[in-house]
Scaffold this motif. Structure first.
Motif, PDB file in Angstrom:
ATOM      1  N   ASN A 103       0.768  -1.114   0.064  1.00 11.19           N
ATOM      2  CA  ASN A 103      -0.092   0.091  -0.227  1.00 11.19           C
ATOM      3  C   ASN A 103       0.786   1.278  -0.125  1.00 11.19           C
ATOM      4  O   ASN A 103       0.521   2.207  -0.750  1.00 11.19           O
ATOM      5  CB  ASN A 103      -0.773  -0.002   1.252  1.00 11.19           C
ATOM      6  N   GLU A 135       0.870   3.895  -3.121  1.00  8.67           N
ATOM      7  CA  GLU A 135       0.662   5.388  -2.833  1.00  8.67           C
ATOM      8  C   GLU A 135       1.951   6.328  -3.375  1.00  8.67           C
ATOM      9  O   GLU A 135       1.728   7.189  -3.998  1.00  8.67           O
ATOM     10  CB  GLU A 135       0.390   5.524  -1.363  1.00  8.67           C
ATOM     11  N   ARG A 140       1.999   6.425  -7.016  1.00 10.57           N
ATOM     12  CA  ARG A 140       0.804   7.177  -7.718  1.00 10.57           C
ATOM     13  C   ARG A 140       1.228   8.606  -7.564  1.00 10.57           C
ATOM     14  O   ARG A 140       0.931   9.176  -8.590  1.00 10.57           O
ATOM     15  CB  ARG A 140      -0.505   6.840  -6.658  1.00 10.57           C
TER      16      ARG A 140
END
Length: 301
Positions: free
Chosen positions: A287, A291, A294
């Motif tokens: 995760n 992130e 991204r």
């Protein structure tokens, strides 16, 4: 002498700007923030992947070999394979965690890969051609999304005998609608850009526009979102294995190890906490990496 002025960008913080005679300020480039969590996440992912790949070469027994007495608590005074203890029949938890990483990573990565390929193809068609194709593809995605993921996976594994292939196909089917929606939205945004219109006016075919103009701009957003989907699929695989509908024993999986230790949770809590901690750290690292990717590569952000 060059005049200087102080400009307040944030409350309580001032920077010195050198203003040339032309009146154009010169501002230093912002420094990149160093995140310990991001670096730890990449290190943990690399460590898990390296251990899973080199498992047969490591000085540890096979996952189904008895390494010591049953339900041996973790201890760092004995052999390395007994550092994390043993399960009820004396198999090394460290060995089963490493070999279980192969199942979790392969199932999660391959299922996400299948979902990416199918989702990108359908999303490009729906977002570019619109009309009836968009309506049909969106309807199919909404139908799959209307079922809770765990219920859908339970139904698939209940119809067919639990195996790695059934688990892989079920997880891939559940991940396709997410990539369809993401690809469709990005395709609609990029299809209205000037360079796409220019290519269309110059006589480029729809296939060339999709593959040469739109797809390279859609891939970074999809790739940045991929670790998040892999993390969700690993959790789903662990949930099915915990319910006894995942990879059949004696092949180890993190969810199956948690299920095996749940019966003796009060007496030997390490049998649950050790695989649960590895599962948590892996999902957390994915995760954080997703992130981070991204923020760096998502062109639509």
């Amino acid at each position: 002498m060059i005049p200087t002025t102080s400009v307040t960008l944030r409350p309580g913080k001032k920077i010195r700007q050198t203003v040339a005679r032309t009146g154009v300020p010169s501002i230093a480039a912002p420094k990149r923030q160093f995140s310990v969590l991001v670096w730890f996440s990449y290190f943990w992912i690399a460590l898990i992947v390296a251990l899973a790949i080199t498992a047969p070469l490591l000085p540890i027994p096979n996952y189904d070999e008895v390494a010591g007495p049953g339900r041996l608590a973790p201890s760092f005074s004995g052999p390395i394979e007994l550092w994390l203890g043993t399960d009820a029949v004396g198999r090394s938890l460290m060995s089963r965690l490493i070999y279980g990483a192969q199942i979790s990573l392969v199932v999660g990565t391959c299922a996400a890969g299948i979902g990416v390929v199918v989702g990108i193809m359908l999303g490009l068609i729906a977002g570019y051609f619109r009309g009836a194709a968009d309506w049909i593809i969106t309807l199919l995605a909404d139908v799959v999304l209307s079922f809770p993921v765990l219920v859908l996976l339970l139904a698939i594994t209940a119809i067919f005998s639990p195996s790695i292939w059934v688990l892989l196909i079920g997880l891939a089917v559940s991940s396709v609608p997410t990539f369809i929606r993401l690809t469709r939205a990005n395709t609609m945004a990029w299809a209205s850009r000037d360079f796409v219109r220019a290519a269309r006016n110059m006589g480029a075919s729809n296939t060339r526009i999709l593959l040469r103009e739109i797809l390279p701009n859609v891939v970074p957003s999809i790739a940045a979102y991929l670790p998040l989907v892999i993390a969700a699929l690993i959790v789903a695989e662990g949930s099915l294995s915990f319910l006894g509908l995942g990879v059949p024993p004696p092949t180890p999986s993190w969810g199956g190890m948690i299920n095996a230790g749940a019966a003796v949770l009060r007496a030997q809590p390490y049998m649950v906490f050790v695989p649960a901690a590895v599962l948590f750290l892996t999902v957390f690292a994915l995760n954080q990496a997703g992130e981070h990717l991204r923020q760096r590569f998502d062109r639509a952000a």
